[in-house]
Design an enzyme around this catalytic site. Structure first.
Site, mmCIF file in Angstrom:
data_model
loop_
_atom_site.group_PDB
_atom_site.id
_atom_site.type_symbol
_atom_site.label_atom_id
_atom_site.label_comp_id
_atom_site.label_asym_id
_atom_site.label_seq_id
_atom_site.Cartn_x
_atom_site.Cartn_y
_atom_site.Cartn_z
ATOM 1 N N GLU A 1 0.813 -1.216 0.000
ATOM 2 C CA GLU A 1 0.000 0.000 0.000
ATOM 3 C C GLU A 1 0.844 1.263 0.000
ATOM 4 O O GLU A 1 0.521 2.246 -0.663
ATOM 5 C CB GLU A 1 -0.902 -0.020 1.240
ATOM 6 C CG GLU A 1 -2.053 0.945 1.179
ATOM 7 C CD GLU A 1 -3.039 0.698 2.321
ATOM 8 O OE1 GLU A 1 -3.510 1.690 2.867
ATOM 9 O OE2 GLU A 1 -3.305 -0.468 2.648
ATOM 10 N N ASP A 2 1.958 1.245 0.751
ATOM 11 C CA ASP A 2 2.737 2.469 0.962
ATOM 12 C C ASP A 2 4.060 2.526 0.203
ATOM 13 O O ASP A 2 4.656 3.594 0.086
ATOM 14 C CB ASP A 2 3.029 2.646 2.462
ATOM 15 C CG ASP A 2 1.763 2.832 3.283
ATOM 16 O OD1 ASP A 2 0.730 3.173 2.679
ATOM 17 O OD2 ASP A 2 1.816 2.636 4.506
#
Length: 754
Positions: free
Chosen positions: A108-109
């Site tokens: 996600e990051d």
């Protein structure tokens, strides 16, 4: 309560929630220690060296991926994955789960793909991380839509592998412990989401300790002043009643020692949020909440639980109606204990919970007890069953619900903490959510039983299907082969399973009927082009259909017919294209047929006609604005995705649609002998007086007109009142008979159709 609050007050070592030292070098040293693998090593002693090495590799990968990222507290970002993995390690989860916990934010990051994780750590770990990854916000119009779809993704991954939700709950727990580092503007949204979604999921899966902690941390950030006030009051009460608690402990220890029973006694204090809820729901002051304290009595065997109960009841008087046997009948989430409330010293009510060591593990760790049992080499069969029924129901609901918001709606319905216990006629016990009805029970047995339900008995007495179940009820479902789910059931069923099964059945029925309607419409539109019937979809004409489907964008013939029946495709346009394709295969239009079909249809409509007899069910709707009945001049509108809606030709709504969207109208006519009654509106103006409504209803009944709804003016003091009925009649002649009957009543001033 203390155990639940400790992490939030002492989490500076792993999450940075505490006050940083003034010395910069000391801060750097603390951060380096929290970010190192050593912070996790001590909790991995249950794993073999090879598994620890795999976890270490995942740590190095995650540490490198998050390099340079900081949390709001100023700590290196890797401290968060380490804290999540440490929580998972307390549940003794396996190496794959710990690796996924360390990597859970990498996709996600950090721009890492699922393929990268599969190549580096294998498919199982990648699937776990993928199940924890939110969906790309750019795919959705609103935050709510994105959130609903992300929850669906996570819950379905959880249904396939429960480790997904355990990692997610560990992640949410650490985020809540460090929420004070976040901007205050985000506290309400995150705390509300935790309270409404993650805490109930933790409870549903039996993770009691996590459930209590999430509730209290959410309360702390949603209502800081109320939290602080209650916390202060609890501290004072705790100091005042320390002697009382010590006396009870001494008395219990003495009684059990006298009978040579091995026992472990643990104090239990009600959480702040539970106290706040009780005060709010029951409108109590803090002083009126008497059950703040309780004790857990942990004994070696189930028999000792019941023996211990007897000893406690001899020591202190039990409060009538406050005994619950959750050992014989476990809670929905697998929880087992004996509960009893006793009147202790100074007249204070004290709750005791008696359980075995294994029951205690399940009570605190719920579904995670499966791994705890493995670690302790106990038989994990019972633990493995925890929550599996609910997890399986998520997959069942998903199979019938493609809309994310609707899926999440079903799931929230099932997050009930309380249950009622009922019996089948063969004495099999079933746990149902509080407020569940007879129909919920039918679907809990089997979807076919629910779909065929026609009546029900509770304790040998016939009851309405909307009847709510109570503890101890013996429920018998009566089925018939021609019974089908009623859309009205959706108004009272309480379980997500029942709701999704009913909706799925109704949607399937509507689609199958729309398919038949679509085929009729396309055949009639084709006749207007001079071709008698549709070509077969097999043999030499199959390529013809393939070309038509490429033109319309449908995957198969049935889908095309359904779209035409639902008004998503215009039959006349499809028919013109089909005519061109059929010409390539040697089909020639019949000029006589074309002339007859085109010039006998109404000039304002663009598609072929249809005959209605009332057997069309879900594929045809009779417009509530004008309520057409046989004998009326009618016209049909193919709404986009709504199927065919029938209006009277004079209806103002239909006239507006005809002016704006004429190509969507078709000619419709009544069959010679419709097979059912049709609803229409009647307004009756009466002189106000006693018994007038009864006489009006009696006249309608004598005309054999069924009353399906009645409404009247609120101002009952007026001299004249309008009664508005919806009545079911055969046709216009039948309606006129009913109106003549009404006009014969002296108190009736006017009676007319509306």
């Amino acid at each position: 309560m203390n155990a639940a609050l400790k992490p939030s007050s002492s989490s500076s070592g792993s999450s940075g929630a505490g006050t940083p030292p003034a010395d910069g070098s000391a801060v750097a040293a603390a951060n380096a220690a929290a970010a190192s693998f050593a912070a996790l090593t001590d909790s991995l002693d249950y794993l073999d060296p090879a598994s620890i090495e795999l976890v270490h590799q995942a740590y190095r990968y995650a540490d490198n991926a998050h390099l340079g990222q900081l949390r709001n507290s100023g700590e290196p970002y890797i401290t968060h994955p380490i804290a999540v993995a440490a929580q998972c390690a307390t549940w003794k989860l396996d190496a794959q789960a710990l690796m996924a916990a360390l990597l859970h934010d990498a996709m996600e990051d950090c721009g890492i793909t699922k393929a990268d994780l599969i190549e580096r750590f294998g498919t199982p770990v990648a699937e776990l991380v993928d199940g924890l990854t939110k969906l790309d916000k750019l795919q959705f119009d609103t935050r709510e839509e994105n959130q609903a779809e992300s929850f669906r993704k996570m819950l379905l991954a959880m249904a396939r592998d429960v480790r997904v939700i355990l990692i997610k709950l560990a992640d949410r727990s650490h985020n809540m412990r460090t929420l004070s580092d976040m901007p205050r503007s985000k506290w309400k949204r995150i705390s509300s989401e935790t309270l409404e979604i993650y805490a109930p999921i933790a409870h549903r899966l039996g993770l009691n300790q996590t459930f209590r902690e999430l509730q209290d941390l959410s309360f702390r950030h949603l209502h800081p002043w109320r939290y602080a006030t209650l916390n202060k009051a609890i501290s004072k009460a705790r100091n005042r009643r320390r002697d009382l608690v010590q006396k009870v402990q001494a008395d219990v220890d003495a009684v059990f020692s006298k009978h040579s029973m091995k026992v472990r006694l643990a104090g239990r204090e009600k959480t702040l949020y539970a106290i706040y809820q009780k005060m709010t729901l029951k409108h109590l002051s803090f002083a009126q909440v008497t059950d703040l304290y309780g004790f857990r009595v942990i004994v070696p065997t189930i028999t000792d639980c019941y023996t211990g109960l007897g000893l406690l009841h001899q020591m202190y008087k039990p409060v009538p109606g406050k005994f619950k046997d959750h050992i014989a009948i476990a809670k929905l989430n697998g929880y087992q204990s004996l509960h009893t409330t006793l009147v202790g010293p100074s007249g204070i009510n004290i709750e005791f919970q008696l359980r075995t060591e294994e029951m205690h593990i399940i009570a605190e760790a719920g579904v995670a007890a499966h791994w705890l049992y493995k670690a302790q080499e106990h038989d994990g069969t019972a633990a493995e069953r925890l929550g599996t029924k609910w997890l399986q129901s998520l997959l069942d609901i998903q199979n019938e619900t493609r809309d994310a918001a609707e899926f999440w709606d079903h799931v929230k319905v099932d997050l009930f903490p309380d249950a009622v216990y009922v019996f089948t006629p063969k004495s099999q016990i079933m746990a149902m959510p509080q407020g569940a009805t007879v129909v919920d029970f039918a679907y809990a047995i089997h979807s076919n039983v629910g779909n065929r339900t026609s009546a029900a008995k509770i304790n040998n007495e016939q009851v309405p299907l909307r009847t709510e179940l109570k503890n101890g009820d013996v429920v018998e479902i009566i089925t018939t082969t021609d019974a089908t789910p009623n859309p009205a059931w959706l108004g009272f069923v309480r379980t997500g399973r029942a709701r999704s099964k009913i909706r799925h059945y109704l949607k399937t029925l509507a689609h199958s009927e729309s398919e038949g309607l679509g085929e009729k419409l396309l055949t009639q539109a084709l006749r207007a082009e001079g071709l008698e019937e549709l070509p077969p979809a097999t043999g030499t004409t199959q390529p013809l259909w393939d070309k038509l489907l490429r033109f319309t964008g449908n995957r198969h013939r049935d889908e095309l017919m359904t779209d035409i029946g639902l008004g998503k495709r215009i039959a006349s346009i499809v028919a013109k294209r089909l005519t061109v394709l059929m010409a390539e295969y040697g089909y020639r239009p019949d000029a006589l047929l074309m002339t007859r079909e085109r010039y006998t249809s109404h000039e304002t409509v663009s598609q072929g006609g249809l005959t209605l007899d009332g057997s069309e069910n879900a594929s045809v709707q009779y417009a509530p604005c004008c309520r057409p009945i046989p004998g009326d001049n009618i016209i049909g509108y193919l709404g986009r995705g709504e199927g065919l809606v029938v209006h009277t030709s004079q209806c103002a709504v239909a006239q507006k649609l005809l002016h704006r969207d004429s190509e969507r109208f078709i000619t419709v006519d009544w069959a010679e002998e419709p097979i059912r009654l049709f609803e229409t509106g009647v307004v009756v103006t009466i002189s106000n007086g006693k018994g007038v409504l009864a006489r009006v209803a009696a006249e309608l009944a004598s005309a054999e007109a069924d009353i399906t709804h009645v409404d009247m003016d609120d101002a009952v003091a007026l001299d004249t009142i309008d009664l508005r009925f919806v009545v079911a009649v055969r046709d216009q002649a039948h309606l006129e008979t009913a109106l003549r009957n009404l006009r014969r009543v002296p108190a009736v001033l006017r009676a007319s159709r509306r």
